[in-house]
Scaffold this active site. Structure first.
Site, mmCIF file in Angstrom:
data_model
loop_
_atom_site.group_PDB
_atom_site.id
_atom_site.type_symbol
_atom_site.label_atom_id
_atom_site.label_comp_id
_atom_site.label_asym_id
_atom_site.label_seq_id
_atom_site.Cartn_x
_atom_site.Cartn_y
_atom_site.Cartn_z
ATOM 1 N N TYR A 1 0.819 -1.210 0.000
ATOM 2 C CA TYR A 1 0.000 0.000 0.000
ATOM 3 C C TYR A 1 0.859 1.270 0.000
ATOM 4 O O TYR A 1 0.382 2.344 0.333
ATOM 5 C CB TYR A 1 -0.920 0.014 1.220
ATOM 6 C CG TYR A 1 -1.993 -1.049 1.216
ATOM 7 C CD1 TYR A 1 -2.176 -1.895 0.133
ATOM 8 C CD2 TYR A 1 -2.821 -1.211 2.311
ATOM 9 C CE1 TYR A 1 -3.143 -2.877 0.144
ATOM 10 C CE2 TYR A 1 -3.806 -2.184 2.328
ATOM 11 C CZ TYR A 1 -3.964 -3.018 1.239
ATOM 12 O OH TYR A 1 -4.934 -3.986 1.262
ATOM 13 N N LYS B 1 5.562 -14.102 5.364
ATOM 14 C CA LYS B 1 5.701 -15.094 4.298
ATOM 15 C C LYS B 1 7.164 -15.165 3.881
ATOM 16 O O LYS B 1 7.513 -15.123 2.698
ATOM 17 C CB LYS B 1 4.802 -14.718 3.112
ATOM 18 C CG LYS B 1 4.630 -15.828 2.076
ATOM 19 C CD LYS B 1 3.910 -17.059 2.612
ATOM 20 C CE LYS B 1 3.696 -18.079 1.499
ATOM 21 N NZ LYS B 1 3.118 -19.345 2.015
ATOM 22 N N ASP C 1 -0.532 -17.759 5.301
ATOM 23 C CA ASP C 1 -1.582 -18.666 4.864
ATOM 24 C C ASP C 1 -1.981 -19.631 5.983
ATOM 25 O O ASP C 1 -3.163 -19.953 6.147
ATOM 26 C CB ASP C 1 -1.170 -19.434 3.600
ATOM 27 C CG ASP C 1 0.266 -19.924 3.627
ATOM 28 O OD1 ASP C 1 1.047 -19.455 4.466
ATOM 29 O OD2 ASP C 1 0.607 -20.770 2.786
ATOM 30 N N ASP D 1 -4.492 -6.320 6.524
ATOM 31 C CA ASP D 1 -5.787 -5.904 5.998
ATOM 32 C C ASP D 1 -6.683 -7.123 5.780
ATOM 33 O O ASP D 1 -7.869 -7.134 6.168
ATOM 34 C CB ASP D 1 -5.564 -5.148 4.683
ATOM 35 C CG ASP D 1 -6.792 -4.397 4.209
ATOM 36 O OD1 ASP D 1 -7.795 -4.346 4.945
ATOM 37 O OD2 ASP D 1 -6.755 -3.855 3.096
ATOM 38 N N ASP E 1 -9.998 -8.583 8.405
ATOM 39 C CA ASP E 1 -11.375 -8.773 7.932
ATOM 40 C C ASP E 1 -11.831 -10.209 8.154
ATOM 41 O O ASP E 1 -13.012 -10.459 8.452
ATOM 42 C CB ASP E 1 -11.480 -8.407 6.453
ATOM 43 C CG ASP E 1 -11.681 -6.914 6.240
ATOM 44 O OD1 ASP E 1 -11.574 -6.154 7.223
ATOM 45 O OD2 ASP E 1 -11.951 -6.509 5.092
#
Length: 343
Positions: A124, A175, A208, A232, A236
């Site tokens: 971002y 990751k 993941d 982000d 959610d």
């Protein structure tokens, strides 16, 4: 000493309904606070050509806290338009995003967690450049920002442990097995920072795998720290486990005085103007706002009132009820004024 100033920015859609409702509750709970209002968002851009007018940013800089409602951003690029909430984060130096999530009262699985998201870089960062037949988006990870968010996460882990009564436990989510340099730097920066915090249990998890465990057993987590995009998405997912975005609050904080608090449900144009939007995510954001102002007893008072309404109602349609935004907010306000009504 002048009273703290709260800037109200309703924004778009249901923001114009939930922010005023939450502000009335806040004014009842803390009548010494001062309030100002300013505009921002897509409708503001269409009307004035600026999604975040200069005077709004000026007032935000001088406020002690900002309560932001929602924005309705276009899905495609529009010349001259950029997200006002991203601009506020950048201009106010709000590099940390806090997203708590806990199960609905009486529901299972039982969990109470906090996601600490780096808020200033990653994918971002806004650095995109064209290539033949496409675009490249640069994912920026720096040691300074990684150490900064790690320190915040460690501090928040102690606060979270103090509230839940559990030992302080922090999970670093990354990751680094694939993004060996960028996430490798984030991982090592977090691990090195956490060493300075005694009695803090630290583990790590691939993003993941973390998503799988959030969906399967969110109770295994206390506080998670991660990069911008990962945070982000995971926040959610956690919100979905906790009853949906209509109950999800957030805080954007940095090194300065001003912080921005907002529900994360978006502008909900399908129900905007109907007066049935759930105000509890905004009210939970007000709980975080009060904690930011060090009004800890008032924050606990409001949080208890919200939990009572979640159990006993009234409920807006998203929670299976028929109450209006104002009716739910009024019920919370009554509980704040007459706490004996909670029995």
């Amino acid at each position: 000493m002048p009273p703290p100033i709260i800037l109200l920015i309703p924004g778009d859609g249901i923001g114009a309904e939930v922010v005023p409702a939450a502000a009335r509750v806040l004014a009842t709970l803390a009548p010494d606070l001062g309030f100002q209002q300013a505009e921002a968002g897509w409708a503001c851009f269409q009307r004035r050509g600026a999604a975040l007018p200069p005077e709004t940013l000026e007032v935000a800089r001088s406020a002690d806290a900002v309560l932001f409602g929602a924005i309705q951003s276009p899905m495609q690029a529009v010349p001259g338009y950029s997200s006002p909430i991203l601009a506020l984060r950048r201009e106010l130096g709000l590099w940390g995003n806090l997203r708590p999530a806990r199960n609905l009262p009486g529901s299972r699985p039982v969990f109470d967690l906090l996601i600490v998201r780096e808020n200033s870089e990653g994918l971002y960062s806004g650095r995109e450049c064209p290539i033949e037949d496409g675009w490249v988006a640069e994912r920026v990870i720096t040691a300074a920002a990684s150490r900064r968010i790690a320190r915040l996460a460690c501090e928040q882990t102690y606060r979270h442990a103090g509230r839940t009564g559990r030992p302080p436990r922090l999970t670093i989510v990354h990751k680094a097995n694939v993004l060996k340099q960028s996430d490798g730097l984030f991982r090592s920066s977090c691990l090195e920072t956490a060493v300075a915090f005694p009695d803090l249990k630290v583990d790590e998890m691939l993003v993941d795998t973390a998503a799988m465990w959030l969906a399967r057993d969110p109770g295994r987590f206390d506080v998670l720290v991660t990069t911008n995009l990962f945070g982000d998405i995971l926040s959610d997912l956690a919100a979905g486990m906790a009853g949906g975005l209509g109950l999800a609050p957030s805080a954007n904080i940095g090194s300065g005085r001003t912080a921005v608090f907002e529900p994360v449900h978006g502008s909900a144009p399908d129900i905007a103007g109907q007066g049935v939007a759930n105000p509890l995510a905004t009210l939970r954001s007000v709980v975080m706002l009060l904690e930011h102002l060090e009004r800890l007893e008032l924050a606990r008072h409001l949080d208890t009132a919200i939990e009572h309404v979640l159990v006993h109602g009234p409920h807006t349609p998203d929670l299976g009820g028929s109450a209006s935004t104002d009716e739910v907010a009024a019920a919370v306000s009554r509980l704040c004024t007459h706490p004996l009504d909670r029995s």
